[in-house]
Design an enzyme around this catalytic site. Structure first.
Site, mmCIF file in Angstrom:
data_model
loop_
_atom_site.group_PDB
_atom_site.id
_atom_site.type_symbol
_atom_site.label_atom_id
_atom_site.label_comp_id
_atom_site.label_asym_id
_atom_site.label_seq_id
_atom_site.Cartn_x
_atom_site.Cartn_y
_atom_site.Cartn_z
ATOM 1 N N HIS A 203 -9.557 10.170 5.480
ATOM 2 C CA HIS A 203 -10.496 8.950 5.014
ATOM 3 C C HIS A 203 -10.816 9.631 3.942
ATOM 4 O O HIS A 203 -11.351 8.254 3.085
ATOM 5 C CB HIS A 203 -11.712 8.826 5.729
ATOM 6 C CG HIS A 203 -11.033 8.023 6.965
ATOM 7 N ND1 HIS A 203 -11.695 7.832 7.919
ATOM 8 C CD2 HIS A 203 -9.483 7.608 7.743
ATOM 9 C CE1 HIS A 203 -10.771 7.636 9.547
ATOM 10 N NE2 HIS A 203 -9.445 7.257 8.667
ATOM 11 N N HIS B 257 0.847 7.894 10.080
ATOM 12 C CA HIS B 257 1.508 6.531 11.261
ATOM 13 C C HIS B 257 2.800 7.190 11.948
ATOM 14 O O HIS B 257 3.000 6.902 12.897
ATOM 15 C CB HIS B 257 1.401 5.758 11.302
ATOM 16 C CG HIS B 257 -0.537 4.975 11.267
ATOM 17 N ND1 HIS B 257 -0.785 3.598 11.204
ATOM 18 C CD2 HIS B 257 -2.046 6.064 10.647
ATOM 19 C CE1 HIS B 257 -1.940 3.431 11.334
ATOM 20 N NE2 HIS B 257 -2.553 4.510 10.556
#
Length: 716
Positions: free
Chosen positions: A261, A93
């Site tokens: 993920h 992020h």
């Protein structure tokens, strides 16, 4: 683009009102040029981060980082006893805010520590990740920046879980104040849906330039679906647009999605309404932490972050191919998390394929997939890539490692800026490689040949400026080094006056063959010579500093599509607009100036000098407030501040400068010219350079600012 078309820069949100009182809505806000003032930096002018890095014990730092990943804290316990997933999300992020259109965002400054990023909905609980890193930052202090530490934490986390990383570079320098120049969108609320006032979308689904994320407060796409409505194929379209604007192709997109993920989990096992204010709004006793839940347990298995609940893989602390195994081998049905977020659950999953609970290994839990994950299965192109990765784990691992390196290093600029023992030897095209230039040629002999080439001073100055002005301090791309102004796409850009440019470069190629100098060096040297002569014509002897050693890039070293985003759509320094835009020319000027890393004073002195040198695009006379064009003088500022003239509008971006006594037009001007006299701050600078006793100061300041532009891409 029509005059009402999409804006190429940060709109008025950053350059009109900003922090100015609302009752002066047309006042040009110069804050965009005053960011990261030295007074905000606690390190002082003597501190050099690269010098500090040379004393860093990298092996010891990595060892401490790996130990921290497994050192679960009671106040914020690690899932499955491993902080890897949390650190990876923090690093992702931090880097994932980068967008290629203006080079802003990204991991290069440690900006995630400050508002608005530290309080974005998509960054819920990343404040905990940074606080967990504090003991390491405290120990190594000035030897490691927050910006480097956050990316290193994510990279080491992957390595500790079994991924062979592609490499890592230190060298990101921290900022000490929020980056107000970054335009994140015009919405007035977090996670505002598309459509309506303030939407970042127009047409059917056209995302506003330069934005990459689909909503205010998200890093990329909405994991629940477009506007929170599950539809994997529509989400795939958003993903493709967003990742393209992050400079990623389809294969890199699938690799990053799957790789991100493969480890860790999402958190939504609780009521999001119990979360307290974000860090910037929290009470003082929270000491910089946000989203605190003082009503329920709120840690471990009961944590709420995104609202989506569960892991994607069977072994969320191991680098493996489990993501594709579950995604492709099971059917998935739409459901909701305990926090009420849309997600997908597997149908008839085998018990052994379920991940264990983050706190109790005797409990197995359902994995989940988001709408973005289902896009990797449902979109035809993404599905092909996913199948290929599933069948070839080694290929997937290598592709992801390279994509992760690109994601986390894209805004660091050329490889010459990299630092540390893990810098990859391979040159990558997205790093804009430039071969080393020659420093052993005879500079004086080269000057002589340049002067004998018969080129005009204006042609030489403009070619040097057009070559250097592409530099973006946001991601360290562009600039004169590499002389890419010779290559596609730059040689054909309208703003570079291709026909004029071609003739100048032909002469420079001959000089390069005769002297051994690179064309890049010759371009800059010729501009410098012309400025020296222009100053001499005004009675001032100056020597413009010159640094040799620029190289000439080749077409094979140049990603044409990637460089297209560097094309200038306006250049106030050469008084040029490609067309009219929604924003004013002076706002476009501020945006370009900030990207080039220039201050407001440097902007003013360069414009004044460029005008009297006659460097306007196409030879127009707007702003050429002098009767001795070609002489480097302060005449522009003298005329601008002379109350013997009035200024009358003649068009959308044109004015007559009229003599009060004769009522005859003396000169013409644009908004960029006149804003230097109308804005109170800019006028104060213009008055300094108009003073009788500051003619030499003007020359010196112009030369210093010019040299800064020419050498911007050489500094580390």
């Amino acid at each position: 683009m029509s005059s009402k078309g999409m804006c190429p820069v940060a709109h008025g949100a950053n350059t009109e009102q900003g922090d100015s009182p609302a009752w002066w809505p047309k006042s040009l806000n110069l804050d965009i040029l005053h960011q990261q003032d030295a007074k905000t930096n606690p390190m002082g002018s003597s501190y050099d981060y690269r010098d500090a890095l040379r004393t860093l014990d990298v092996d010891a730092l990595k060892k401490d980082m790996k130990a921290l990943l497994l050192d679960s804290q009671d106040w914020w316990p690690a899932d499955w006893g491993h902080y890897g997933g949390l650190m990876i999300r923090m690093a992702w992020h931090s880097a994932g805010t980068y967008r290629i259109a203006d080079g802003r965002g990204g991991a290069g400054t440690g900006n995630q520590r400050f508002a608005p990023l530290n309080s974005w909905p998509d960054n819920v609980n990343l404040d905990k990740a940074r606080r967990l890193l504090w003991p390491i930052k405290k120990k190594y202090g000035n030897q490691i920046s927050w910006a480097d530490l956050m990316i290193l934490a994510g990279t080491i986390a992957y390595e500790s879980m079994g991924l062979k990383i592609f490499g890592f570079s230190f060298g990101r320098e921290d900022i000490w104040h929020p980056q107000k120049e970054v335009y994140w969108g015009s919405e007035k609320e977090w996670l505002q849906k598309s459509g309506g006032e303030g939407s970042r979308y127009s047409g059917e689904r056209d995302l506003e330039n330069p934005l990459a994320a689909v909503m205010m407060g998200l890093i990329y796409v909405n994991p629940e679906g477009v506007d929170g409505n599950p539809d994997p194929l529509k989400t795939a379209q958003d993903i493709r647009t967003t990742f393209l604007r992050m400079a990623m192709n389809d294969e890199e997109t699938v690799a990053l999605t799957a790789g991100g993920h493969t480890v860790g989990k999402s958190h939504g096992n609780g009521d999001a309404a119990n979360l307290g204010p974000v860090p910037e709004a929290a009470d003082i006793n929270e000491q910089g932490l946000g989203w605190m839940n003082h009503q329920t347990r709120s840690i471990g298995r009961d944590t709420v972050s995104s609202g989506i609940e569960g892991a994607w893989t069977t072994h969320p602390t191991q680098w493996d191919n489990g993501y594709f195994h579950l995604l492709l081998n099971y059917e998935w049905e739409l459901t909701k998390s305990p926090a009420g977020a849309w997600q997908y659950a597997p149908i008839n999953i085998k018990e052994e394929d379920k991940p264990v609970d983050v706190e109790d290994a005797t409990i197995r839990c359902n994995p989940m997939m988001t709408d973005a994950d289902m896009a990797m299965k449902m979109d035809p192109e993404y599905r092909k890539i996913s199948e290929r990765f599933y069948q070839d784990q080694a290929y997937f691992s290598e592709t992801f490692a390279r994509a992760w390196f690109k994601l986390t290093h894209r805004d660091m600029g050329p490889k010459a800026r990299y630092f540390g023992p893990d810098v990859p030897k391979e040159d990558l095209i997205w790093q804009d490689p430039v071969p080393a230039g020659n420093t052993q040629y005879d500079i004086q002999a080269t000057k002589t040949k340049i002067l004998a080439a018969g080129l005009s001073s204006v042609d030489m100055i403009n070619t040097a400026w057009d070559s250097a002005r592409t530099y973006r301090d946001s991601d360290k791309r562009g600039g004169a080094n590499g002389s890419r102004i010779r290559l596609a796409p730059q040689k054909d850009w309208e703003g570079n006056e291709p026909e004029r440019l071609s003739a100048v470069l032909a002469a420079y190629e001959t000089i390069a063959k005769d002297t051994g100098a690179s064309i890049a060096d010759i371009i800059v040297l010729a501009g410098n010579i012309s400025i020296e002569q222009a100053a001499k014509a005004g009675g001032f002897s100056v020597q413009v500093p010159f640094t040799a050693g620029r190289g000439d890039a080749t077409p094979e070293m140049t990603d044409i599509e990637s460089f297209e985003v560097l094309e200038p759509l306006a250049d106030g320094y050469r008084n040029w607009l490609k067309q009219h835009y929604v924003v004013t020319p002076e706002e476009l000027l501020l945006d370009r100036t900030q990207l080039m890393g220039l201050s407001a004073v440097e902007m003013v002195v360069l414009i004044g000098g460029m005008r009297v040198l006659g460097t306007n695009y196409g030879g127009t006379k707007h702003g050429v407030f002098t009767d001795r064009e070609g002489v480097l003088s302060n005449d522009f500022f003298v005329a601008l501040t002379d109350m013997g003239y009035t200024w009358k509008p003649t068009g959308r971006n044109s004015y007559d400068v009229v003599d009060r006594k004769t009522e005859k037009t003396k000169w013409t001007a644009t908004r960029v010219d006149l804003v230097l006299g109308s804005n109170s701050v800019l006028r104060s600078y213009a008055e300094v350079y108009a003073q009788d006793d500051n003619q030499k100061k003007f020359i010196d300041d112009f030369v210093a600012s010019w040299t800064k532009v020419m050498n911007a891409d050489l500094s580390l």
